[in-house]
Scaffold this motif. Structure first.
Motif, PDB file in Angstrom:
ATOM      1  N   THR A  76      18.151   9.082  29.815  1.00 51.09           N
ATOM      2  CA  THR A  76      18.902   8.014  30.471  1.00 51.09           C
ATOM      3  C   THR A  76      19.214   6.874  29.511  1.00 51.09           C
ATOM      4  N   LEU A  77      18.214   6.484  28.718  1.00 50.55           N
ATOM      5  CA  LEU A  77      18.410   5.365  27.795  1.00 50.55           C
ATOM      6  C   LEU A  77      19.423   5.712  26.712  1.00 50.55           C
ATOM      7  N   ARG A  78      19.391   6.947  26.210  1.00 52.66           N
ATOM      8  CA  ARG A  78      20.367   7.347  25.191  1.00 52.66           C
ATOM      9  C   ARG A  78      21.780   7.302  25.746  1.00 52.66           C
ATOM     10  N   ARG A  79      21.981   7.868  26.936  1.00 50.86           N
ATOM     11  CA  ARG A  79      23.312   7.860  27.535  1.00 50.86           C
ATOM     12  C   ARG A  79      23.765   6.434  27.858  1.00 50.86           C
ATOM     13  N   LEU A  80      22.843   5.625  28.355  1.00 54.02           N
ATOM     14  CA  LEU A  80      23.191   4.254  28.717  1.00 54.02           C
ATOM     15  C   LEU A  80      23.632   3.466  27.492  1.00 54.02           C
ATOM     16  N   MET A  81      22.902   3.612  26.385  1.00 55.75           N
ATOM     17  CA  MET A  81      23.237   2.873  25.166  1.00 55.75           C
ATOM     18  C   MET A  81      24.508   3.419  24.517  1.00 55.75           C
ATOM     19  N   MET A  82      24.707   4.722  24.539  1.00 57.03           N
ATOM     20  CA  MET A  82      25.943   5.269  23.990  1.00 57.03           C
ATOM     21  C   MET A  82      27.158   4.782  24.793  1.00 57.03           C
ATOM     22  N   GLY A  83      27.012   4.772  26.113  1.00 52.94           N
ATOM     23  CA  GLY A  83      28.092   4.246  26.943  1.00 52.94           C
ATOM     24  C   GLY A  83      28.316   2.772  26.700  1.00 52.94           C
ATOM     25  N   ARG A  84      27.234   2.035  26.477  1.00 52.09           N
ATOM     26  CA  ARG A  84      27.364   0.613  26.199  1.00 52.09           C
ATOM     27  C   ARG A  84      28.100   0.372  24.884  1.00 52.09           C
ATOM     28  N   LEU A  85      27.792   1.155  23.861  1.00 58.38           N
ATOM     29  CA  LEU A  85      28.470   1.007  22.573  1.00 58.38           C
ATOM     30  C   LEU A  85      29.955   1.344  22.688  1.00 58.38           C
ATOM     31  N   VAL A  86      30.269   2.388  23.463  1.00 54.74           N
ATOM     32  CA  VAL A  86      31.683   2.732  23.663  1.00 54.74           C
ATOM     33  C   VAL A  86      32.399   1.591  24.378  1.00 54.74           C
ATOM     34  N   GLY A  87      31.764   1.034  25.396  1.00 56.95           N
ATOM     35  CA  GLY A  87      32.363  -0.085  26.109  1.00 56.95           C
ATOM     36  C   GLY A  87      32.552  -1.307  25.216  1.00 56.95           C
ATOM     37  N   MET A  88      31.576  -1.589  24.351  1.00 53.21           N
ATOM     38  CA  MET A  88      31.697  -2.708  23.428  1.00 53.21           C
ATOM     39  C   MET A  88      32.875  -2.509  22.480  1.00 53.21           C
ATOM     40  N   ALA A  89      33.010  -1.281  21.958  1.00 52.86           N
ATOM     41  CA  ALA A  89      34.118  -1.004  21.026  1.00 52.86           C
ATOM     42  C   ALA A  89      35.465  -1.124  21.722  1.00 52.86           C
ATOM     43  N   VAL A  90      35.569  -0.556  22.940  1.00 54.41           N
ATOM     44  CA  VAL A  90      36.840  -0.600  23.664  1.00 54.41           C
ATOM     45  C   VAL A  90      37.211  -2.047  24.002  1.00 54.41           C
ATOM     46  N   GLU A  91      36.259  -2.813  24.512  1.00 55.93           N
ATOM     47  CA  GLU A  91      36.562  -4.194  24.880  1.00 55.93           C
ATOM     48  C   GLU A  91      36.879  -5.042  23.650  1.00 55.93           C
ATOM     49  N   GLY A  92      36.104  -4.881  22.588  1.00 53.56           N
ATOM     50  CA  GLY A  92      36.328  -5.689  21.400  1.00 53.56           C
ATOM     51  C   GLY A  92      37.657  -5.398  20.727  1.00 53.56           C
ATOM     52  N   ILE A  93      37.913  -4.113  20.462  1.00 52.54           N
ATOM     53  CA  ILE A  93      39.152  -3.739  19.785  1.00 52.54           C
ATOM     54  C   ILE A  93      40.354  -3.996  20.678  1.00 52.54           C
TER      55      ILE A  93
ATOM     56  N   GLY B   4      45.755 -12.091  31.502  1.00 54.64           N
ATOM     57  CA  GLY B   4      46.181 -10.700  31.654  1.00 54.64           C
ATOM     58  C   GLY B   4      45.395  -9.752  30.759  1.00 54.64           C
ATOM     59  N   VAL B   5      45.159 -10.178  29.498  1.00 52.55           N
ATOM     60  CA  VAL B   5      44.371  -9.346  28.579  1.00 52.55           C
ATOM     61  C   VAL B   5      42.965  -9.133  29.128  1.00 52.55           C
ATOM     62  N   TYR B   6      42.368 -10.199  29.610  1.00 49.51           N
ATOM     63  CA  TYR B   6      41.013 -10.094  30.153  1.00 49.51           C
ATOM     64  C   TYR B   6      40.962  -9.128  31.334  1.00 49.51           C
ATOM     65  N   LEU B   7      41.928  -9.245  32.229  1.00 47.92           N
ATOM     66  CA  LEU B   7      41.948  -8.361  33.402  1.00 47.92           C
ATOM     67  C   LEU B   7      42.149  -6.909  32.994  1.00 47.92           C
ATOM     68  N   ILE B   8      43.056  -6.650  32.054  1.00 52.04           N
ATOM     69  CA  ILE B   8      43.313  -5.275  31.618  1.00 52.04           C
ATOM     70  C   ILE B   8      42.062  -4.661  30.994  1.00 52.04           C
ATOM     71  N   VAL B   9      41.431  -5.403  30.096  1.00 57.65           N
ATOM     72  CA  VAL B   9      40.243  -4.886  29.411  1.00 57.65           C
ATOM     73  C   VAL B   9      39.113  -4.632  30.403  1.00 57.65           C
ATOM     74  N   GLN B  10      38.903  -5.563  31.330  1.00 56.54           N
ATOM     75  CA  GLN B  10      37.816  -5.393  32.293  1.00 56.54           C
ATOM     76  C   GLN B  10      38.097  -4.266  33.282  1.00 56.54           C
ATOM     77  N   ILE B  11      39.370  -4.067  33.639  1.00 57.26           N
ATOM     78  CA  ILE B  11      39.703  -2.960  34.541  1.00 57.26           C
ATOM     79  C   ILE B  11      39.442  -1.618  33.862  1.00 57.26           C
ATOM     80  N   VAL B  12      39.848  -1.511  32.585  1.00 57.71           N
ATOM     81  CA  VAL B  12      39.602  -0.268  31.852  1.00 57.71           C
ATOM     82  C   VAL B  12      38.108  -0.003  31.744  1.00 57.71           C
ATOM     83  N   ASP B  13      37.344  -1.038  31.406  1.00 58.30           N
ATOM     84  CA  ASP B  13      35.901  -0.862  31.269  1.00 58.30           C
ATOM     85  C   ASP B  13      35.240  -0.609  32.623  1.00 58.30           C
ATOM     86  N   GLY B  14      35.685  -1.347  33.643  1.00 56.14           N
ATOM     87  CA  GLY B  14      35.023  -1.252  34.944  1.00 56.14           C
ATOM     88  C   GLY B  14      35.365   0.000  35.729  1.00 56.14           C
TER      89      GLY B  14
END
Length: 355
Positions: free
Chosen positions: A208-225, A281-291
């Protein structure tokens, strides 16, 4: 007529442990004493315990990357772990080297912009009678830090923060090198009848922790970039810094998104209303994709945590243990829920599928 020795039957005294009543009372007392000792230990050892758990989280990230690399590169685990570790540190060093000076300069500008915007908002609120007298952002920040909870001495200074970071990295690397040794060491302290269940629970929690952290890293990369590119397209200043802050703050669910959104909107409106609306608008788009894409996928693969539960845990852990507790609230709650679910399955005799 006096009682003879043969007629007298000795009864167990309060110091006699063979008495069933005394043994039962001693067990109850031991449970309560153990709970008190555990609470006191958690209070006084909170910071080192959080550092150890942060090291375990970092080890889970390294272990997850090592396992993932093993699917495409069939070499020894040690070599794969070295590649993942060097790659991670290389990416961090590259970002710091490439954009370090620019980010430092932008950070000072960001601080001035945000402070000015907040002071303007507070001045407007004072004019409308929403606040009692003039209020400055420095006063609010001091109150927030006071209500957020104590920051312990280990992370209260720059040197302490750097030392804590080094300890987390070292603990994580050592655990990632030989995770089974540490797992067997903990199991050795348990009764034999409990070890099989511990191994199953440990495997489930690690998965669970491995999947949770991998998903968190993907979310960080998507939101940041995504934030960086969209803000750069819209001409919002400090797009790189805002993208990096958004990516880093994405590690903290709920609260991190709110903080990054406020920063984006304030910087946007400091330029023009159009830039401010573009930032919204950028904030909403990024959060919708992540959420709606990343978070649901991660939840299906790991453990589904209710947003209110995560937010409540963040507020509680932040108030009790400061910034470190705020950042680790989500994985701690996920581990507790995974352990309780595994215990419930075993009590019901249900064998879950292998992770």
């Amino acid at each position: 007529m006096s009682e003879t020795a043969a007629d007298h039957v000795e009864q167990p005294g309060p110091a006699e442990m063979r008495d069933p009543f005394v043994r039962e009372e001693m067990k109850r007392a031991a449970v309560w004493i153990g709970l008190v000792v555990a609470v006191v230990a958690i209070i006084y050892l909170a910071q080192p315990l959080l550092l150890i758990f942060a090291g375990i989280v970092f080890a889970a990230i390294l272990d997850g990357g090592t396992r993932l690399l093993g699917r495409v590169l069939p070499i020894g685990r040690g070599w794969r772990l070295a590649i993942i570790t060097l790659f991670g540190f290389g990416v961090i060093f590259g970002i710091m080297t490439y954009a370090g000076l620019e980010i430092v300069a932008q950070a000072e500008t960001l601080q001035r912009v945000v402070t000015a915007q907040f002071n303007n908002i507070l001045a407007r609120a004072s004019e409308l009678g929403l606040t009692q007298g003039p209020v400055q952002i420095q006063q609010i920040s001091q109150q927030l830090m006071g209500t957020l909870g104590r920051l312990t001495s280990a992370v209260g200074t720059a040197l302490g923060a750097f030392t804590s970071l080094i300890m987390i990295l070292v603990i994580g690397i050592f655990i990632a090198i030989e995770p089974r040794n540490y797992e067997r060491g903990v199991a050795w302290m348990l009764p034999l009848r409990s070890r099989d269940g511990f191994y199953r629970t440990s495997e489930r929690m690690g998965h669970t922790l491995r999947r949770l952290m991998m998903g968190r890293l993907v979310g960080m990369a998507v939101e940041g970039i995504g934030t960086w590119i969209l803000l750069w397209i819209g001409g919002v200043p400090m797009a790189l810094l805002l993208g990096m802050l958004t990516g880093l703050l994405a590690f903290i669910p709920n609260i991190g998104a709110i903080v990054s959104g406020v920063l984006i909107v304030l910087v946007g409106f400091s330029v023009s209303p159009e830039a401010g609306l573009w930032g919204i608008g950028v904030y909403l788009i990024v959060q919708i994709v992540d959420g709606y894409l990343i978070v649901p996928y991660v939840a299906r693969k790991t453990v589904d945590l209710a947003p209110a539960l995560v937010l409540g845990a963040q507020l509680l852990f932040g108030a009790l243990f400061g910034l470190m507790g705020l950042m680790l609230a989500d994985p701690i709650i996920a581990m507790i829920k995974t352990a309780l679910e595994q215990k419930s399955r075993e009590d019901q005799g249900v064998t879950p599928p292998e992770p």
